[in-house]
Motif scaffolding. Structure first.
Motif, PDB file in Angstrom:
ATOM      1  N   MET A   1       0.726  -1.335   0.184  1.00  0.00           N
ATOM      2  CA  MET A   1       0.086  -0.085   0.007  1.00  0.00           C
ATOM      3  C   MET A   1       0.985   1.288  -0.221  1.00  0.00           C
ATOM      4  SD  MET A   1      -2.638  -1.068   2.772  1.00  0.00           S
ATOM      5  CE  MET A   1      -3.554   0.426   2.910  1.00  0.00           C
ATOM      6  N   ALA A   2       2.345   1.250  -0.069  1.00  0.00           N
ATOM      7  CA  ALA A   2       3.018   2.295   0.239  1.00  0.00           C
ATOM      8  C   ALA A   2       3.119   3.340  -0.908  1.00  0.00           C
ATOM      9  CB  ALA A   2       4.569   1.933   0.462  1.00  0.00           C
ATOM     10  N   ASP A   3       2.914   4.635  -0.584  1.00  0.00           N
ATOM     11  CA  ASP A   3       2.866   5.697  -1.603  1.00  0.00           C
ATOM     12  C   ASP A   3       4.294   5.723  -2.058  1.00  0.00           C
ATOM     13  OD1 ASP A   3       2.351   9.003  -1.634  1.00  0.00           O
ATOM     14  OD2 ASP A   3       2.113   7.593  -3.223  1.00  0.00           O
ATOM     15  N   ASN A   4       5.226   5.681  -1.123  1.00  0.00           N
ATOM     16  CA  ASN A   4       6.724   6.164  -1.628  1.00  0.00           C
ATOM     17  C   ASN A   4       7.612   5.009  -1.311  1.00  0.00           C
ATOM     18  OD1 ASN A   4       7.285   6.398   1.187  1.00  0.00           O
ATOM     19  ND2 ASN A   4       6.345   8.236   1.294  1.00  0.00           N
ATOM     20  N   LEU A   5       8.788   4.874  -2.062  1.00  0.00           N
ATOM     21  CA  LEU A   5       9.632   3.873  -1.852  1.00  0.00           C
ATOM     22  C   LEU A   5      10.068   3.758  -0.481  1.00  0.00           C
ATOM     23  CD1 LEU A   5      11.432   4.007  -5.361  1.00  0.00           C
ATOM     24  CD2 LEU A   5       9.996   2.414  -4.527  1.00  0.00           C
ATOM     25  N   LEU A   6      10.238   4.792   0.410  1.00  0.00           N
ATOM     26  CA  LEU A   6      10.782   4.610   1.559  1.00  0.00           C
ATOM     27  C   LEU A   6       9.869   3.767   2.442  1.00  0.00           C
ATOM     28  CD1 LEU A   6      13.339   5.196   3.176  1.00  0.00           C
ATOM     29  CD2 LEU A   6      11.977   7.295   4.171  1.00  0.00           C
ATOM     30  N   LEU A   7       8.657   4.089   2.355  1.00  0.00           N
ATOM     31  CA  LEU A   7       7.480   3.425   3.026  1.00  0.00           C
ATOM     32  C   LEU A   7       7.545   1.863   2.720  1.00  0.00           C
ATOM     33  CD1 LEU A   7       5.545   3.511   5.422  1.00  0.00           C
ATOM     34  CD2 LEU A   7       3.861   4.070   3.877  1.00  0.00           C
ATOM     35  N   LEU A   8       7.717   1.787   1.445  1.00  0.00           N
ATOM     36  CA  LEU A   8       7.784   0.318   0.716  1.00  0.00           C
ATOM     37  C   LEU A   8       9.114  -0.318   1.390  1.00  0.00           C
ATOM     38  CD1 LEU A   8       7.181  -0.403  -3.097  1.00  0.00           C
ATOM     39  CD2 LEU A   8       8.848  -1.412  -1.667  1.00  0.00           C
ATOM     40  N   TYR A   9       9.972   0.525   1.438  1.00  0.00           N
ATOM     41  CA  TYR A   9      11.291  -0.270   1.958  1.00  0.00           C
ATOM     42  C   TYR A   9      11.114  -0.763   3.579  1.00  0.00           C
ATOM     43  CZ  TYR A   9      16.359  -1.063   2.613  1.00  0.00           C
ATOM     44  OH  TYR A   9      17.578  -1.503   2.733  1.00  0.00           O
ATOM     45  N   LEU A  10      10.315   0.142   4.107  1.00  0.00           N
ATOM     46  CA  LEU A  10       9.955  -0.438   5.672  1.00  0.00           C
ATOM     47  C   LEU A  10       9.149  -1.484   5.719  1.00  0.00           C
ATOM     48  CD1 LEU A  10       9.502   0.643   8.572  1.00  0.00           C
ATOM     49  CD2 LEU A  10       7.303   1.473   7.975  1.00  0.00           C
ATOM     50  N   GLY A  11       8.413  -1.799   4.620  1.00  0.00           N
ATOM     51  CA  GLY A  11       7.330  -2.802   4.580  1.00  0.00           C
ATOM     52  C   GLY A  11       8.429  -3.991   4.168  1.00  0.00           C
ATOM     53  N   TRP A  12       9.140  -3.787   3.426  1.00  0.00           N
ATOM     54  CA  TRP A  12      10.111  -4.799   2.813  1.00  0.00           C
ATOM     55  C   TRP A  12      11.147  -5.446   3.759  1.00  0.00           C
ATOM     56  CZ3 TRP A  12      10.600  -5.551  -2.654  1.00  0.00           C
ATOM     57  CH2 TRP A  12      11.745  -5.957  -3.005  1.00  0.00           C
TER      58      TRP A  12
ATOM     59  N   SER B   1      18.801  11.541  -8.027  1.00  0.00           N
ATOM     60  CA  SER B   1      18.494  11.982  -9.330  1.00  0.00           C
ATOM     61  C   SER B   1      17.170  12.758  -9.737  1.00  0.00           C
ATOM     62  CB  SER B   1      18.701  10.741 -10.549  1.00  0.00           C
ATOM     63  OG  SER B   1      19.877   9.946 -10.112  1.00  0.00           O
ATOM     64  N   LEU B   2      16.305  12.263  -9.078  1.00  0.00           N
ATOM     65  CA  LEU B   2      14.889  12.689  -9.332  1.00  0.00           C
ATOM     66  C   LEU B   2      14.330  13.401  -8.220  1.00  0.00           C
ATOM     67  CD1 LEU B   2      13.129   9.422 -10.694  1.00  0.00           C
ATOM     68  CD2 LEU B   2      14.229  11.251 -11.857  1.00  0.00           C
ATOM     69  N   GLY B   3      14.962  13.662  -6.997  1.00  0.00           N
ATOM     70  CA  GLY B   3      14.497  14.400  -5.942  1.00  0.00           C
ATOM     71  C   GLY B   3      13.220  14.049  -4.940  1.00  0.00           C
ATOM     72  N   THR B   4      12.633  12.858  -5.643  1.00  0.00           N
ATOM     73  CA  THR B   4      11.678  12.467  -4.738  1.00  0.00           C
ATOM     74  C   THR B   4      11.481  10.972  -4.719  1.00  0.00           C
ATOM     75  OG1 THR B   4       9.417  12.272  -4.494  1.00  0.00           O
ATOM     76  CG2 THR B   4      10.142  12.666  -6.789  1.00  0.00           C
ATOM     77  N   LEU B   5      10.712  10.494  -3.708  1.00  0.00           N
ATOM     78  CA  LEU B   5      10.791   8.988  -3.822  1.00  0.00           C
ATOM     79  C   LEU B   5       9.135   8.628  -3.866  1.00  0.00           C
ATOM     80  CD1 LEU B   5      13.224   7.676  -1.033  1.00  0.00           C
ATOM     81  CD2 LEU B   5      13.387   7.125  -3.432  1.00  0.00           C
ATOM     82  N   ASP B   6       8.456   9.628  -3.835  1.00  0.00           N
ATOM     83  CA  ASP B   6       7.110   9.400  -4.088  1.00  0.00           C
ATOM     84  C   ASP B   6       6.670   8.698  -5.427  1.00  0.00           C
ATOM     85  OD1 ASP B   6       4.273  11.167  -4.821  1.00  0.00           O
ATOM     86  OD2 ASP B   6       4.413   9.619  -3.226  1.00  0.00           O
ATOM     87  N   ILE B   7       5.973   7.501  -5.455  1.00  0.00           N
ATOM     88  CA  ILE B   7       6.129   6.581  -6.812  1.00  0.00           C
ATOM     89  C   ILE B   7       5.747   7.182  -7.719  1.00  0.00           C
ATOM     90  CG2 ILE B   7       5.492   4.529  -7.474  1.00  0.00           C
ATOM     91  CD1 ILE B   7       5.748   3.281  -4.979  1.00  0.00           C
ATOM     92  N   GLN B   8       4.638   7.764  -7.843  1.00  0.00           N
ATOM     93  CA  GLN B   8       3.793   8.436  -9.103  1.00  0.00           C
ATOM     94  C   GLN B   8       4.394   9.636  -9.285  1.00  0.00           C
ATOM     95  OE1 GLN B   8       1.478   6.753 -10.356  1.00  0.00           O
ATOM     96  NE2 GLN B   8       1.857   5.165  -8.349  1.00  0.00           N
ATOM     97  N   THR B   9       4.957  10.359  -8.484  1.00  0.00           N
ATOM     98  CA  THR B   9       5.828  11.715  -8.755  1.00  0.00           C
ATOM     99  C   THR B   9       6.841  11.385  -9.538  1.00  0.00           C
ATOM    100  OG1 THR B   9       4.949  12.670  -6.862  1.00  0.00           O
ATOM    101  CG2 THR B   9       6.469  13.959  -8.052  1.00  0.00           C
TER     102      THR B   9
END
Lengths: 615, 102, 168
Positions: A132-143, A191-199
């Motif tokens: 359900m994570a919106d950004n890769l950091l929260l995804l990493y938390l779940g990971w 490189s991209l300045g954000t970890l929010d997946i959709q952005t």
């Protein structure tokens, strides 16, 4: 309902916490109700949310709070819900609920009943956060969370040190992948300045061209993480050993959910992967190679759970193959159907193990068809789905993958051929399992059959394995449309018939014994090849020689504290001088007098040298 | 009147000093060690007075007087200590008082 | 001319007496020799024109300090046994190291005084001049010396008292 989707991971997490804190004071019934009920409630909520979503298919984000704010880096605890999320959540909570129910009977006699459900609930919570994570950091938390829970559950029976070793192996090997993934996250952020997946996907599309170096590196690093978690080459060695955990754990974690996290990651960041076609090719090749290697290995195993473990590795290879050729929908679809029939197979093997006093060797079983009918039909349907026999769920998903692989320009044919060989082997080894265990002479007698808590999940999963192929997963809005062209019809016919051929071959070898391959197996080439396949193509051996032993040697070297030895020398030199000099303090006055005169002599000598002649 | 060369007196003074130092190192009886200290002090005082006479100023004798007071005080206290040592160790051997070692 | 001869004689006496003082076994004998040495040094003081210093040397050094020594030695009552012990402690073999060190010290001191030029004219520095110096620039030193003597007084009284009490 939309705003409350954070309840879905919260309920299992709270239940896990309650079980950990109150494990001493709850009765078995309460523990079971808490453990199963929380996941059941989560499944119900997922259902409601899903119905809501299907009525109005608009992806949305629910933001809870900002996790941290450092410079221009401010990830939040926010959940993103779209069709892909719905599919994953349904699989996790649905199959998870059934497995939890199964566990109440499987783990009935175990002393650490509460601890088991606490860990299992925690795992479900972490996995839900991951998808359900919106950004890769929260995804990493779940990971990381699922990694920890995997460690805790594989080493559940920690009293046996071999289980602890298997758990450590799982954790360390996935850690290597996690490090690669973390590097990928760093690269993406800088490189991209954000970890929010959709952005992130939007910025990447505007910033990078197809075939650039940066997306290639980032995707390869993310692939490294996915390879570790999903047990693909070269980080697959942990999964067969992880079968040391309880069988429902293997069903949930190592068949349906955690090992599919890698597939989910690649599917979620598909926008990045489309910017790096080379990375996608690497994904496909890794998937195919793993698939074939694991299939050959599964053919030679004799432990029922190891066969299923290698089978899992092989099937996830198919999913990677699908992702690599751009068949995103097919890959996710196969993920879902695989969850159904692999969980079914694992739970079936759990039932066998439970009723046969923890016997794992298939050659010690046999003839269970009559005594355990529910299990027999579960295995039949599950293996049929695994082998992708026509009209089962596995058939639809695997077929889609192979067809789309064939349509890839240039290499498609080779990938398709490889997939076919894999399908053949899959059919052979899965029906080998069925024929050896359920037919023939009964070597071990089961003392009971399964109770309702095992039978109900098995039956439900059987149903899903049969009709799951007709589901249409709501991911059209997520993935770009794949090429709609149809290959020639002969391709389809070949794809359909290969598994059937495999089943027939297995029948001939293992059931009616008409085809005698024993001469082939016992010849020198055959036996060498067989041994090579049985030990997993020597990868474990290679890693042991290349990494594990030198590391242990280095640890043993460091254990004797070589660096400290240098400081020990400094200390002992000091002590030596101390000893010598303290001899001069012996309390004997006349010695002191002599030393005074001696000092006077030295001083005068210095005075003679230093001062100019004033006289 | 012929003058006495200064460095002869200083020579005598240093010879006395060295003899005193020799006695200091050789003797084992505390009384004799104190005596050697007196010899050394006397030798130093001789050097001071000779230097003062060389310059024709009273400073040498003033210092001599101060050395004298120091010697007096030192002998007084030193002999008191000798009495204590005699009482405690029942002998005047310097080597008996060696407990402050380490 | 005469002074120089007298000086050499006095110096010789002083040296010989000191050597004898250092090497006697009987403490009283050593002290008598020491007193002789001090008197010879007083003669040297007279010869170089420092009568006040010479008088002080005789009166205080030889007359008070050495007498104090004699009193304490008599109080200790060492006797013939003490003499025998002394002789036993002073064996020839222990002379080697200290003699070497003293010799080196002497050589160094000679090196230091070798280039000293000058002679002592023998003009008297009278007691009056010394007194003026003491109450002039050196008055602080006099005060401190007085305090030192007071400390010595108190210390020796305290250290000696216990001995007397125990003896009785």
């Amino acid at each position: 309902m939309k705003e409350m989707i954070w309840l879905i991971p919260l309920l299992p997490m709270l239940s896990s916490l309650a079980l950990m804190l109150g494990s001493g004071s709850f009765s078995r019934l309460i523990i079971g109700v808490l453990g199963v009920g929380s996941v059941g409630a989560a499944a119900l909520l997922t259902l409601l949310t899903g119905l809501d979503f299907l009525a109005q298919p608009e992806p949305y984000t629910v933001s809870l709070w900002t996790w941290m704010q450092v410079a221009n880096f401010s990830p939040g605890i926010s959940f993103y819900f779209d069709g892909l999320t719905l599919v994953m959540m349904s699989v996790i909570t649905g199959v998870g609920f059934l497995i939890h129910l199964f566990s109440t009977e499987f783990m009935e006699q175990d002393a650490s009943y509460a601890r088991y459900f606490a860990y299992l609930n925690l795992f479900v919570a972490a996995m839900l956060i991951l998808v359900m994570a919106d950004n890769l950091l929260l995804l990493y938390l779940g990971w990381e969370g699922v990694g920890v829970c995997s460690y805790l559950l594989v080493g559940f029976w920690y009293q046996n040190s071999a289980n602890g070793q298997a758990a450590r192996k799982a954790f360390v090997v996935t850690r290597i992948g996690d490090t690669a993934m973390a590097l990928g996250l760093f690269l993406l952020f800088t490189s991209l300045g954000t970890l929010d997946i959709q952005t992130m996907l939007g910025v990447a599309n505007s910033k990078w061209q197809v075939g650039d170096l940066m997306p290639l590196i980032a995707c390869l690093l993310l692939l490294g993480g996915a390879v570790g978690k999903s047990a693909q080459l070269p980080l697959h060695t942990w999964l067969p050993d992880a079968m040391a955990g309880p069988t429902p754990v293997s069903a949930l974690i190592h068949a349906a959910t955690m090992v599919t996290a890698g597939v989910y990651l690649i599917a979620r960041t598909h926008g990045l992967f489309e910017l790096a076609p080379t990375a996608m090719m690497v994904v496909a090749v890794v998937g195919l190679a793993t698939s074939l290697m694991a299939a050959f290995t599964a053919l030679m195993q004799s432990d029922i759970k190891r066969i299923l473990a290698y089978s899992t590795i092989s099937q996830i290879g198919y999913m990677f193959l699908a992702l690599g050729v751009g068949a995103w929908t097919a890959g996710i679809f196969h993920l879902m159907t695989h969850a159904f029939f692999k969980a079914l197979l694992f739970l079936g093997s759990g039932a066998i193990i439970h009723c046969l006093h923890h016997e794992h060797n298939i050659f010690k079983m046999g003839g269970l068809r009559r005594k355990m009918p529910v299990t027999f039909w579960s295995f039949m349907i599950g293996s049929a789905a695994l082998a992708a026999l026509p009209m089962t769920a596995g058939f639809f998903s695997k077929d889609q993958i192979l067809l789309q692989a064939y349509q890839l320009p240039e290499y498609g044919v080779w990938l398709w051929l490889g997939g076919l060989v894999g399908a053949l082997l899959t059919a052979i080894y899965s029906f080998r399992l069925v024929f050896v265990v359920f037919y023939g002479k009964a070597n071990t007698q089961p003392d009971k059959d399964v109770g309702w808590r095992m039978a109900v999940p098995l039956s439900l999963l059987c149903l899903l394995s049969l009709i799951g192929g007709y589901f249409i997963i709501p991911v059209q809005a997520v993935f770009p449309l794949s090429t709609d062209g149809h290959p020639a019809h002969w391709v389809e016919y070949v794809s359909i018939s290969v598994p059937v051929i495999g089943v027939i071959v297995a029948y001939l070898i293992f059931y009616s014994k008409r085809l005698d391959v024993s001469r082939l197996v016992q010849s020198t080439v055959g036996s060498r090849l067989g041994d090579f396949w049985r030990i997993g193509w020597g990868v474990d051996y290679l890693y042991d020689r290349l990494f594990v032993r030198p590391y242990y040697g280095l640890s043993a070297l460091m254990k004797s504290e070589p660096v400290d030895r240098f400081y020990g020398w400094v200390v002992s030199i000091n002590q030596c001088f101390n000893y010598w000099l303290s001899q001069s303090q012996n309390g004997r006055m006349r010695r002191y007098l002599v030393s005074i005169i001696f000092g006077l002599i030295v001083l005068l000598m210095l005075a003679l040298q230093l001062t100019p002649e004033v006289f | 009147m012929d003058a006495i060369p200064l460095n002869h007196i200083l020579l005598v003074s240093s010879l006395l000093f060295c003899i005193g130092a020799l006695g200091l190192m050789i003797r084992r009886n505390i009384i004799f060690i104190l005596m050697s200290l007196e010899v050394m002090l006397n030798a130093a005082a001789l050097a001071f007075v000779a230097a003062g006479a060389h310059w024709g100023q009273p400073d040498g004798q003033v210092v001599f007087l101060l050395i004298l007071s120091v010697a007096a005080a030192e002998v007084a206290v030193g002999l008191g200590l000798v009495l204590q040592v005699q009482r405690r160790f029942k002998s005047l051997d310097m080597d008996r008082a060696n407990r402050m070692g380490g | 001319m005469l002074e120089i001869i007298f000086f050499y004689v006095a110096a010789t006496i002083a040296l010989i007496a000191t050597v004898m003082a250092m090497t006697r076994a009987n403490a009283i004998h050593a002290l008598i020799y020491l007193i002789v040495s001090l008197l010879a040094v007083a003669v040297i003081f007279f010869l170089i024109g420092a009568p006040f210093a010479a008088a002080l040397e005789i009166v205080i050094y030889a007359g008070a300090i050495m007498v104090l020594f004699v009193f304490v030695i008599m109080m200790l009552n060492l006797g013939k046994a003490g003499d025998a012990r002394e002789r036993q402690w002073m064996q020839p073999k222990i002379w080697a190291g200290p003699a070497l060190l003293s010799l080196i010290l002497f050589v160094e001191l000679i090196l230091m005084i070798a280039e000293v030029e000058g002679a002592i004219s023998g003009d008297m520095v009278t007691a009056k001049q010394v007194g003026q110096a003491l109450f002039g620039p050196y008055v602080l030193a006099v005060e401190i010396a007085a305090m030192l003597l007071l400390a010595g007084l108190v210390g020796s009284y305290h250290l000696g008292r216990r001995y007397l009490e125990r003896e009785q």
